[in-house]
Design an enzyme around this catalytic site. Sequence first.
Site, PDB file in Angstrom:
ATOM      1  CB  SER A  10       6.098   9.931   4.603  1.00 41.65           C
ATOM      2  OG  SER A  10       5.790   8.572   4.328  1.00 41.65           O
ATOM      3  CG  HIS A  35       1.853  11.136   5.268  1.00 37.72           C
ATOM      4  ND1 HIS A  35       0.693  11.789   4.893  1.00 37.72           N
ATOM      5  CD2 HIS A  35       2.130  10.272   4.256  1.00 37.72           C
ATOM      6  CE1 HIS A  35       0.299  11.344   3.709  1.00 37.72           C
ATOM      7  NE2 HIS A  35       1.151  10.413   3.299  1.00 37.72           N
ATOM      8  CG  ASP A  37       2.582   7.092   2.793  1.00 35.52           C
ATOM      9  OD1 ASP A  37       1.634   7.717   2.291  1.00 35.52           O
ATOM     10  OD2 ASP A  37       3.700   7.592   3.011  1.00 35.52           O
ATOM     11  CG  MET A  39       1.279   1.903  -0.021  1.00 33.80           C
ATOM     12  SD  MET A  39       2.909   1.937  -0.795  1.00 33.80           S
ATOM     13  CE  MET A  39       3.347   3.656  -0.506  1.00 33.80           C
ATOM     14  CG  HIS A  68      -1.956   8.755   1.618  1.00 33.10           C
ATOM     15  ND1 HIS A  68      -0.819   9.016   0.877  1.00 33.10           N
ATOM     16  CD2 HIS A  68      -2.972   8.644   0.717  1.00 33.10           C
ATOM     17  CE1 HIS A  68      -1.129   9.052  -0.407  1.00 33.10           C
ATOM     18  NE2 HIS A  68      -2.426   8.820  -0.535  1.00 33.10           N
ATOM     19  CG  MET A  70      -1.887   5.447  -1.432  1.00 29.24           C
ATOM     20  SD  MET A  70      -0.105   5.713  -1.396  1.00 29.24           S
ATOM     21  CE  MET A  70       0.151   5.706   0.369  1.00 29.24           C
ATOM     22  CG  MET A 139      -1.236  11.267  -4.504  1.00 32.58           C
ATOM     23  SD  MET A 139      -0.332  11.009  -2.968  1.00 32.58           S
ATOM     24  CE  MET A 139       1.239  10.399  -3.566  1.00 32.58           C
ATOM     25  N   GLY A 144       2.830   4.973  -4.366  1.00 32.90           N
ATOM     26  CA  GLY A 144       3.382   3.619  -4.325  1.00 32.90           C
ATOM     27  C   GLY A 144       4.760   3.533  -3.694  1.00 32.90           C
ATOM     28  CG  PHE A 145       7.506   2.724  -5.060  1.00 37.13           C
ATOM     29  CD1 PHE A 145       8.012   1.556  -4.480  1.00 37.13           C
ATOM     30  CD2 PHE A 145       6.616   2.612  -6.121  1.00 37.13           C
ATOM     31  CE1 PHE A 145       7.652   0.307  -4.969  1.00 37.13           C
ATOM     32  CE2 PHE A 145       6.240   1.365  -6.610  1.00 37.13           C
ATOM     33  CZ  PHE A 145       6.764   0.210  -6.042  1.00 37.13           C
ATOM     34  N   GLY A 146       8.230   5.797  -1.802  1.00 37.13           N
ATOM     35  CA  GLY A 146       8.887   6.999  -1.309  1.00 37.13           C
ATOM     36  C   GLY A 146      10.108   7.291  -2.178  1.00 37.13           C
ATOM     37  N   GLY A 147      10.698   8.452  -1.978  1.00 39.49           N
ATOM     38  CA  GLY A 147      11.968   8.772  -2.624  1.00 39.49           C
ATOM     39  C   GLY A 147      11.903   9.091  -4.099  1.00 39.49           C
ATOM     40  CG  ASP A 177       2.135  12.200  -0.037  1.00 36.44           C
ATOM     41  OD1 ASP A 177       3.358  12.130   0.156  1.00 36.44           O
ATOM     42  OD2 ASP A 177       1.338  11.258   0.173  1.00 36.44           O
ATOM     43  N   GLY A 199       9.099  12.336   3.219  1.00 32.63           N
ATOM     44  CA  GLY A 199       9.588  11.069   3.749  1.00 32.63           C
ATOM     45  C   GLY A 199      11.092  10.975   3.634  1.00 32.63           C
TER      46      GLY A 199
HETATM   47  C1  DX5 Z   1       3.882   7.734  -1.873  1.00 33.69           C
HETATM   48  C2  DX5 Z   1       3.455   8.137  -0.502  1.00 33.69           C
HETATM   49  C3  DX5 Z   1       4.192   9.318   0.018  1.00 33.69           C
HETATM   50  C4  DX5 Z   1       5.650   9.088   0.172  1.00 33.69           C
HETATM   51  C5  DX5 Z   1       6.354  10.400   0.278  1.00 33.69           C
HETATM   52  O1  DX5 Z   1       3.039   6.733  -2.340  1.00 33.69           O
HETATM   53  O2  DX5 Z   1       2.072   8.473  -0.478  1.00 33.69           O
HETATM   54  O3  DX5 Z   1       3.632   9.757   1.245  1.00 33.69           O
HETATM   55  O4  DX5 Z   1       5.958   8.316   1.304  1.00 33.69           O
HETATM   56  O5  DX5 Z   1       7.695  10.128   0.335  1.00 33.69           O
HETATM   57  P1  DX5 Z   1       8.794  11.095  -0.280  1.00 33.69           P
HETATM   58  O6  DX5 Z   1       8.754  12.359   0.499  1.00 33.69           O
HETATM   59  O7  DX5 Z   1      10.038  10.302  -0.052  1.00 33.69           O
HETATM   60  O8  DX5 Z   1       8.464  11.315  -1.736  1.00 33.69           O
HETATM   61 ZN    ZN Z   2       1.332   9.517   1.396  1.00 32.32          ZN
END
Ligand code: DX5
Ligand code: ZN
Length: 218
Positions: A10, A35, A37, A39, A68, A70, A139, A144-147, A177, A199
């Site tokens: 990601s 990937h 993302d 948003m 993706h 969102m 999902m 909404g957020f990575g990590g 994901d 990601g």
């Molecule tokens: C979350 C995203 C994911 C996210 C994954 O809203 O759709 O794709 O970036 O990131 P990690 O692997 O850091 O959870």
């Molecule tokens: Zn995603």
Amino acid sequence: MGKHRILSPSMLSADFGNLERDTRLVDESAAEWVHIDVMDGVFVPNISFGFPVLKAIRQATRKFLDVHLMITRPMRYAERFVRAGSDLVTIHFEAVDDPAAALREIRGLGVKSGISIKPATPVSVLEGLLEYADVVLLMSVEPGFGGQSYIEGSTRKIMELRRMTDAAGTSTLIEVDGGINASNAGEVFRAGADVVVAGYAVFGADDPAGEILKILNA
Ligand code: DX5
Ligand code: ZN
């Protein structure tokens, strides 16, 4: 096991000051997909990036661009995402009134179609949609957020969806994901995932290319 495993890093966790460098890193790695993302600050409580960034990523890699969305009412923008270089456009089940029509429309634009569900949405809603979807994106965190951390109940949903796709006899790929890393990717693949997104695990690592191999071989 023995099935073909795909990793889709990601770009949300990439260094945007070095976007070309990070995209080329993925381009030269064992990851087959990239990937993206998107948003809108409405469907999810965060804003990421749009067309100019997607185009820049497209110019730095020939890999399969997994987009993706969102965003609310995603079909308003589907054609522009295709023109910006998407190979797969994934919309959220929760964001459209008529998912089957949306998926057919995406295929009509000449790219692969994907449908995503949030953690609280049951896989049963996908019954009747599999024939229109090249990919189902499950999902395993709140979008909404990575990590974030992988939600444990997701593994059961992967297994249930695997049974559904096998029974339907469609070639729909299962993509998972959120919160995936080298410690839990094995469980996710063995539960039936074809594609995993990662990601933070990739871009937060000292050696992203090495981490990609670790996730694929987990
Ligand atoms: C979350 C995203 C994911 C996210 C994954 O809203 O759709 O794709 O970036 O990131 P990690 O692997 O850091 O959870
Ligand atoms: Zn995603």
